[in-house]
Design a protein around this motif. Sequence first.
Motif, mmCIF file in Angstrom:
data_model
loop_
_atom_site.group_PDB
_atom_site.id
_atom_site.type_symbol
_atom_site.label_atom_id
_atom_site.label_comp_id
_atom_site.label_asym_id
_atom_site.label_seq_id
_atom_site.Cartn_x
_atom_site.Cartn_y
_atom_site.Cartn_z
ATOM 1 N N ILE A 137 20.477 -19.093 -136.713
ATOM 2 C CA ILE A 137 20.168 -18.974 -135.294
ATOM 3 C C ILE A 137 18.956 -18.064 -135.110
ATOM 4 O O ILE A 137 18.953 -16.907 -135.536
ATOM 5 N N SER A 138 17.944 -18.617 -134.484
ATOM 6 C CA SER A 138 16.704 -17.902 -134.246
ATOM 7 C C SER A 138 16.652 -17.447 -132.786
ATOM 8 O O SER A 138 17.683 -17.226 -132.164
ATOM 9 N N SER A 139 15.466 -17.319 -132.233
ATOM 10 C CA SER A 139 15.319 -16.817 -130.866
ATOM 11 C C SER A 139 13.942 -17.181 -130.336
ATOM 12 O O SER A 139 12.974 -17.270 -131.104
ATOM 13 N N ASP A 140 13.853 -17.358 -129.027
ATOM 14 C CA ASP A 140 12.540 -17.532 -128.406
ATOM 15 C C ASP A 140 11.664 -16.296 -128.611
ATOM 16 O O ASP A 140 10.436 -16.370 -128.534
ATOM 17 N N LEU A 141 12.308 -15.154 -128.884
ATOM 18 C CA LEU A 141 11.561 -13.907 -129.047
ATOM 19 C C LEU A 141 10.826 -13.810 -130.380
ATOM 20 O O LEU A 141 10.168 -12.805 -130.645
ATOM 21 N N VAL A 142 10.914 -14.860 -131.214
ATOM 22 C CA VAL A 142 10.081 -14.854 -132.425
ATOM 23 C C VAL A 142 8.603 -14.751 -132.055
ATOM 24 O O VAL A 142 7.792 -14.268 -132.845
ATOM 25 N N THR A 143 8.266 -15.175 -130.835
ATOM 26 C CA THR A 143 6.857 -15.080 -130.407
ATOM 27 C C THR A 143 6.425 -13.635 -130.228
ATOM 28 O O THR A 143 5.223 -13.345 -130.190
#
Length: 288
Positions: A137-143
């Motif tokens: 599970i990742s996140s939009d906050l990887v940006t």
Amino acid sequence: MNTPIAVVTGAAGGLGQATARQLLAAGFDVVAVTRDAASARETLRILEAPARGRTVHALHADLVDRADVRALAGRLRESVGRVDVLVNNAGAAFAHYAETADGTERTHALNHLAPFHLTHLLLADGLFAPGARIVNISSDLVTRGRVDAGDPDVTGLSWRERFSQITVYGTAKLTGLLATTALAARLPAGMHAYSASPGVVRTGFHHKSGGLLKAAAAVGSLFAQTPQKAARTPVLLATAPAAPAPNGGFFAKGAPATAPAPARDAALAAEVYERTARTLGLTALPRR
């Protein structure tokens, strides 16, 4: 035919529990992993009610602790003996800098090192089924993540004097995304690894995190999805009859998505993968 088995970490509530429920409905037996014994018992009670003939196991481990990760891998070997799907969902965005007993920043320990560690322990034990799928599970906050291409920090210790909750969380998730991309190129043929971004989810995650994420939750809640809707992407990756492409890809809203530019750097992904394996004292898998 053997019933497929899915392991879901962070299954005490929110996205993890919604994912476990949907995997049960899809015909999987489920191992729900929570942080402590009390939450494991409660999660077992909740998931068994709608299981409809499926088997539910509940195990507990504090995944910021490497010894607990190793113990969890051992309990999985004893309790199920085979894993068809691993959903590495457990995560947190801690508001302040702190180091674990193993000497790593705890946001990186939970969000990046623990999934990598558990995955590779199961690989080393031969617990994955031949066509197993690993969903991180990742996140939009990887940006918001920042990884030094010349000297990537996989432990988070470089943030000691300049800690920023959102940036450090995004960096831990970005590091995990890079490692997942590299892992996919090293897995045995037939196995797949994915990163899944659930988007903004209506759970207690942001409130429990405190700091800026708690403040942002008041605005973000206006656009947040239910955990049930957010779980559709990891569940699709786990259950689609044909393994979704690309292997190692970043998925959102049930489809391949464009990962941030650093995550598309194959050389950086390989370096992050190798450094993470060394940090954990693991043998890195060779590229196929």
